[in-house]
Design a protein around this motif. Structure first.
Motif, PDB file in Angstrom:
ATOM      1  N   MET A 234      52.308 -91.010 111.927  1.00  0.00           N
ATOM      2  CA  MET A 234      53.000 -91.071 110.727  1.00  0.00           C
ATOM      3  C   MET A 234      54.056 -92.240 110.614  1.00  0.00           C
ATOM      4  O   MET A 234      54.155 -93.108 109.381  1.00  0.00           O
ATOM      5  N   ALA A 235      54.565 -92.631 111.575  1.00  0.00           N
ATOM      6  CA  ALA A 235      55.796 -93.748 111.549  1.00  0.00           C
ATOM      7  C   ALA A 235      55.240 -95.058 111.147  1.00  0.00           C
ATOM      8  O   ALA A 235      55.163 -95.777 110.356  1.00  0.00           O
ATOM      9  N   GLU A 236      53.781 -94.951 111.655  1.00  0.00           N
ATOM     10  CA  GLU A 236      53.140 -96.483 111.589  1.00  0.00           C
ATOM     11  C   GLU A 236      52.458 -96.676 110.062  1.00  0.00           C
ATOM     12  O   GLU A 236      52.793 -97.563 109.501  1.00  0.00           O
ATOM     13  N   ARG A 237      51.939 -95.375 109.672  1.00  0.00           N
ATOM     14  CA  ARG A 237      51.435 -95.292 108.334  1.00  0.00           C
ATOM     15  C   ARG A 237      52.494 -95.556 107.111  1.00  0.00           C
ATOM     16  O   ARG A 237      52.251 -96.292 106.138  1.00  0.00           O
ATOM     17  N   LEU A 238      53.435 -94.849 107.394  1.00  0.00           N
ATOM     18  CA  LEU A 238      54.437 -94.742 106.312  1.00  0.00           C
ATOM     19  C   LEU A 238      55.148 -96.279 106.115  1.00  0.00           C
ATOM     20  O   LEU A 238      55.548 -96.601 105.182  1.00  0.00           O
ATOM     21  N   ASP A 239      55.039 -96.950 107.156  1.00  0.00           N
ATOM     22  CA  ASP A 239      55.670 -98.243 107.405  1.00  0.00           C
ATOM     23  C   ASP A 239      54.899 -99.287 106.549  1.00  0.00           C
ATOM     24  O   ASP A 239      55.647-100.360 106.156  1.00  0.00           O
ATOM     25  N   ALA A 240      53.781 -99.198 106.238  1.00  0.00           N
ATOM     26  CA  ALA A 240      52.961-100.250 105.754  1.00  0.00           C
ATOM     27  C   ALA A 240      53.439-101.213 104.620  1.00  0.00           C
ATOM     28  O   ALA A 240      53.337-102.385 104.893  1.00  0.00           O
TER      29      ALA A 240
ATOM     30  N   GLN B 166      62.381 -94.526 111.415  1.00  0.00           N
ATOM     31  CA  GLN B 166      63.098 -93.378 110.660  1.00  0.00           C
ATOM     32  C   GLN B 166      62.119 -93.212 109.449  1.00  0.00           C
ATOM     33  O   GLN B 166      61.865 -94.004 108.575  1.00  0.00           O
ATOM     34  N   PHE B 167      61.942 -91.984 109.002  1.00  0.00           N
ATOM     35  CA  PHE B 167      61.077 -91.878 107.710  1.00  0.00           C
ATOM     36  C   PHE B 167      61.471 -90.261 107.561  1.00  0.00           C
ATOM     37  O   PHE B 167      61.750 -89.313 108.000  1.00  0.00           O
ATOM     38  N   THR B 168      60.761 -90.156 106.219  1.00  0.00           N
ATOM     39  CA  THR B 168      60.820 -89.126 105.612  1.00  0.00           C
ATOM     40  C   THR B 168      59.342 -88.323 105.692  1.00  0.00           C
ATOM     41  O   THR B 168      58.660 -88.694 104.999  1.00  0.00           O
ATOM     42  N   LEU B 169      59.335 -86.969 106.061  1.00  0.00           N
ATOM     43  CA  LEU B 169      58.020 -86.609 106.205  1.00  0.00           C
ATOM     44  C   LEU B 169      57.489 -85.991 104.818  1.00  0.00           C
ATOM     45  O   LEU B 169      58.096 -85.316 104.210  1.00  0.00           O
ATOM     46  N   PRO B 170      56.142 -86.626 104.467  1.00  0.00           N
ATOM     47  CA  PRO B 170      55.684 -85.945 103.242  1.00  0.00           C
ATOM     48  C   PRO B 170      55.125 -84.573 103.290  1.00  0.00           C
ATOM     49  O   PRO B 170      54.385 -84.193 102.404  1.00  0.00           O
ATOM     50  N   LEU B 171      55.066 -84.144 104.555  1.00  0.00           N
ATOM     51  CA  LEU B 171      54.525 -82.717 104.768  1.00  0.00           C
ATOM     52  C   LEU B 171      55.500 -81.524 105.291  1.00  0.00           C
ATOM     53  O   LEU B 171      56.416 -82.014 105.892  1.00  0.00           O
ATOM     54  N   SER B 172      55.120 -80.591 104.858  1.00  0.00           N
ATOM     55  CA  SER B 172      55.926 -79.322 105.149  1.00  0.00           C
ATOM     56  C   SER B 172      55.300 -78.971 106.708  1.00  0.00           C
ATOM     57  O   SER B 172      54.457 -79.425 107.168  1.00  0.00           O
ATOM     58  N   ARG B 173      56.403 -78.289 107.275  1.00  0.00           N
ATOM     59  CA  ARG B 173      55.693 -77.910 108.626  1.00  0.00           C
ATOM     60  C   ARG B 173      54.480 -77.221 108.710  1.00  0.00           C
ATOM     61  O   ARG B 173      53.576 -77.395 109.514  1.00  0.00           O
ATOM     62  N   GLN B 174      54.040 -76.186 107.644  1.00  0.00           N
ATOM     63  CA  GLN B 174      52.869 -75.695 107.444  1.00  0.00           C
ATOM     64  C   GLN B 174      51.888 -76.574 107.485  1.00  0.00           C
ATOM     65  O   GLN B 174      50.815 -76.603 107.976  1.00  0.00           O
TER      66      GLN B 174
END
Lengths: 238, 238
Positions: free
Chosen positions: A165-171, A183-191
DNA sequence: CGCTGACTTGAATTCGCTCAACGCGTGTGG
DNA sequence: CCACACGCGTTGAGCGAATTCAAGTCAGCG
């Protein structure tokens, strides 16, 4: 849901002009493609394609994050992939869409009627080549994910997920080699994370808590993650 | 390991001439491709490509069954795919081979230097198109397998595996709709089946035993399977 | 005939799941 | 402003499916 006819020089200003499958097209080709595509906005949670439907649309992701998923007969869901800006979406040259597509964040996509796109692609090998390279890369990534699903335990899965996630959101905003995307914001809920990893929501939550307790990550809020010990997290991902 | 230069009219007699990615090429194109490829025999258990190696070869499978696999740091293996006659093998347009390839049965493949193949493909959009279609289909299949790995229990996995095996091994000798492929020889050992399904060898064995006890299948010998109750097995696969 | 490797079976263990309660932030209505 | 409900996430207890560990069986083969 808005649909805006693409302006003549629309692609020229496109954020992913140089990264998407259109990257190798020349000006006249781009203009042609321009006439076929429409930019469309999706709200977070909005569905673009439904599993099993006739495959009528394909699209480029311009902005935002979307998920590909399918469900089992007994109601469980498995997320098959996450797509990011410049990724291609949908099933060209096929009858049915084999998975559903839903926006995880607000998103912009550049949609084409599949029939239009198929025809255009067959007439423009440079586009088709780009699409092939992208599909091959996606296949590689998907196969690596199989290793995760089949052979990793919960700790390894969650650690791997966070790192990816860290890598791909960084693109987009590569802020130097040291501090990139820590540091990033998750685009997904826990579910949804659970559905990506083939786990339950509780197990994901417990792993998050443990990583935090062990000082590997921080969780400033539900959707925010800070990776504190990148190397240690890689060890957990084994 | 034998390498025979392809004869001039080699492809014309090829068993998969009409099913592989070469299907759409005309005679002159085929002859060109002929000059690039070599037919090669592989013994069961022989390795063709190694995970992480430089991607120097691609190939068409002419006869036999091969596996694609990769391993975890801690020595476990996950089989990423099984390839059958007419399937394409290897990673064109890429630097490294992301997974190992090993023959499960004696096999014939039609191998190309990747550089040769890449160049030929770029100059012959019809071939590239076929390759794209095949890659898209493979991606669909791989994604469906993710659902199996992530969300199915052992019983569902083994039942699904047996049904898929029956179907894919049947591709050649379709013996009518009723009796199609209900009996076949497994090209995989129990360990390899476990590696495909993300299970242990013991769990696979127990499921086989249970299906036999329940009268769904028969196991005349270690490598032979007869499906007795196709519908019931589909129920178990949920 | 005994050896070897692949497979099967059994018993104990464990990891992740299920079920259930609880906490927390947010929005809503009094 | 508080009370309350709601959605989402966390935490805990107990359970169960699949793994692990360990024997045992079987077929093929020198």
């Amino acid at each position: 849901m808005t649909e805006i006819p693409a302006a003549v020089d629309f692609c020229a200003a496109c954020a992913i002009r140089n990264r998407a499958i259109c990257a190798d097209l020349d000006t006249s080709e781009i203009n042609l493609l321009n006439g076929l595509g429409r930019r469309r906005h999706l709200k977070a949670g909005e569905q673009l394609l439904w599993e099993g439907d006739e495959a009528v649309l394909v699209a480029n992701v311009i902005e935002g994050v979307l998920k590909l998923s399918c469900g089992t007969a007994d109601g469980k869901e498995q997320i098959l992939g996450i797509v990011y800006p410049s990724d291609f979406l949908g099933r060209p040259f096929g009858e049915t869409t084999p998975y559903g597509v839903e926006a995880l964040t607000d998103a912009y996509v550049c949609v084409f009627q599949r029939a239009d796109f198929d025809r255009f692609a067959r007439e423009h090998p440079r586009l088709e080549h780009k699409l092939l390279e992208r599909t091959l890369a996606e296949l590689d990534r998907t196969r690596r994910w199989m290793l995760l699903l089949g052979r990793m335990n919960a700790e390894q899965k969650v650690a791997t997920f966070l790192l990816e996630m860290a890598e791909r959101l960084d693109a987009g905003g590569c802020a130097g080699p040291g501090k990139r995307g820590e540091q990033f914001t998750l685009p997904l809920s826990r579910q949804q994370i659970a559905d990506v990893l083939g786990l339950t929501i509780e197990t994901v939550s417990r792993q998050f808590t443990r990583f935090k307790a062990d000082g590997l990550i921080d969780l400033p809020s539900r959707r925010e993650v800070t990776i504190l010990e990148h190397a240690a997290l890689e060890d957990r991902a084994a």
